[in-house]
Write a protein that holds these residues in place. Sequence first.
Motif, PDB file in Angstrom:
ATOM      1  N   LEU A  44      -0.740   4.021   8.141  1.00  0.00           N
ATOM      2  CA  LEU A  44      -0.949   3.967   6.787  1.00  0.00           C
ATOM      3  C   LEU A  44      -1.908   4.957   6.062  1.00  0.00           C
ATOM      4  O   LEU A  44      -1.660   5.347   4.790  1.00  0.00           O
ATOM      5  CB  LEU A  44      -1.370   2.544   6.451  1.00  0.00           C
ATOM      6  N   MET A  48      -0.826   7.340   3.149  1.00  0.00           N
ATOM      7  CA  MET A  48      -1.459   6.741   1.825  1.00  0.00           C
ATOM      8  C   MET A  48      -2.828   7.353   1.783  1.00  0.00           C
ATOM      9  O   MET A  48      -3.484   6.812   0.921  1.00  0.00           O
ATOM     10  CB  MET A  48      -1.409   5.336   1.287  1.00  0.00           C
ATOM     11  N   LEU A 102       6.541   5.188  -0.964  1.00  0.00           N
ATOM     12  CA  LEU A 102       5.165   4.562  -0.881  1.00  0.00           C
ATOM     13  C   LEU A 102       5.210   3.373  -1.669  1.00  0.00           C
ATOM     14  O   LEU A 102       4.481   2.307  -1.378  1.00  0.00           O
ATOM     15  CB  LEU A 102       4.240   5.555  -1.381  1.00  0.00           C
ATOM     16  N   MET A 106       4.287  -0.564  -0.310  1.00  0.00           N
ATOM     17  CA  MET A 106       3.419  -1.306  -1.103  1.00  0.00           C
ATOM     18  C   MET A 106       3.903  -2.719  -1.369  1.00  0.00           C
ATOM     19  O   MET A 106       3.465  -3.689  -1.130  1.00  0.00           O
ATOM     20  CB  MET A 106       2.690  -0.653  -2.250  1.00  0.00           C
ATOM     21  N   VAL A 110       2.819  -6.196   0.323  1.00  0.00           N
ATOM     22  CA  VAL A 110       2.547  -7.364  -0.727  1.00  0.00           C
ATOM     23  C   VAL A 110       2.889  -8.762  -0.267  1.00  0.00           C
ATOM     24  O   VAL A 110       2.449  -9.957  -0.299  1.00  0.00           O
ATOM     25  CB  VAL A 110       2.443  -7.005  -2.110  1.00  0.00           C
ATOM     26  N   PHE A 120       2.733  -8.097  -7.689  1.00  0.00           N
ATOM     27  CA  PHE A 120       3.211  -6.692  -7.463  1.00  0.00           C
ATOM     28  C   PHE A 120       3.310  -6.106  -8.582  1.00  0.00           C
ATOM     29  O   PHE A 120       2.798  -5.041  -8.983  1.00  0.00           O
ATOM     30  CB  PHE A 120       4.221  -6.890  -6.642  1.00  0.00           C
TER      31      PHE A 120
END
Length: 198
Positions: A44, A48, A102, A106, A110, A120
Amino acid sequence: MDPILNSFKDKKGFIIISVIFFMLGVIIGYFVFKENPQFILSNLEKLMGNIINIGKQIAGKKKLYAIGLIFQNNVKALLLMMFGGIFFGIIPLIGMIFNGFLVGIMMAIVFSQGKSLGFFLAAMLPHGILELPAIILGASFGLKTGVDLLFPKRDKNKFEILKENLKNSVLSMGILVPILYIAAVIETLITPYLANLF
């Protein structure tokens, strides 16, 4: 104002292509996480790193500092999308896929944490509704530059084409950069409040 608005002409097809590649990235990111969450989570920071670093830098800092850092990062992304088009449109295409990738990751993270779609959307939409279209538009300028260089019109040489496209890209920033600033303000001041409601 007319030259700025005129710079957005003839971009419809390239906007559609940018959206398609972004959505493709979202789908890939989402399902890659679903298939191998451990691999994504263990990498990760590599995937990110920029987002994580910004989060660390703005933690505990004044709101104005956070706005400036987020704005600066988004303008860099916009410039990369736009002017990366000189490499025959490859950079904006990869950029749209990666950004979508990305977002897909994400979203999957979530949901894996048991949080709702509402959370979200609250965390993404308030600023994303401005930020994402600005980046997509930036990518469309880069794609047009790339396509025009690959398939130049007969009455223009590549230097003239490049000059015209870069001029339009610079002009468009008169609209896109202020949009990114507003998005940075919303991301700093409004998005965290809305996300905390869920």
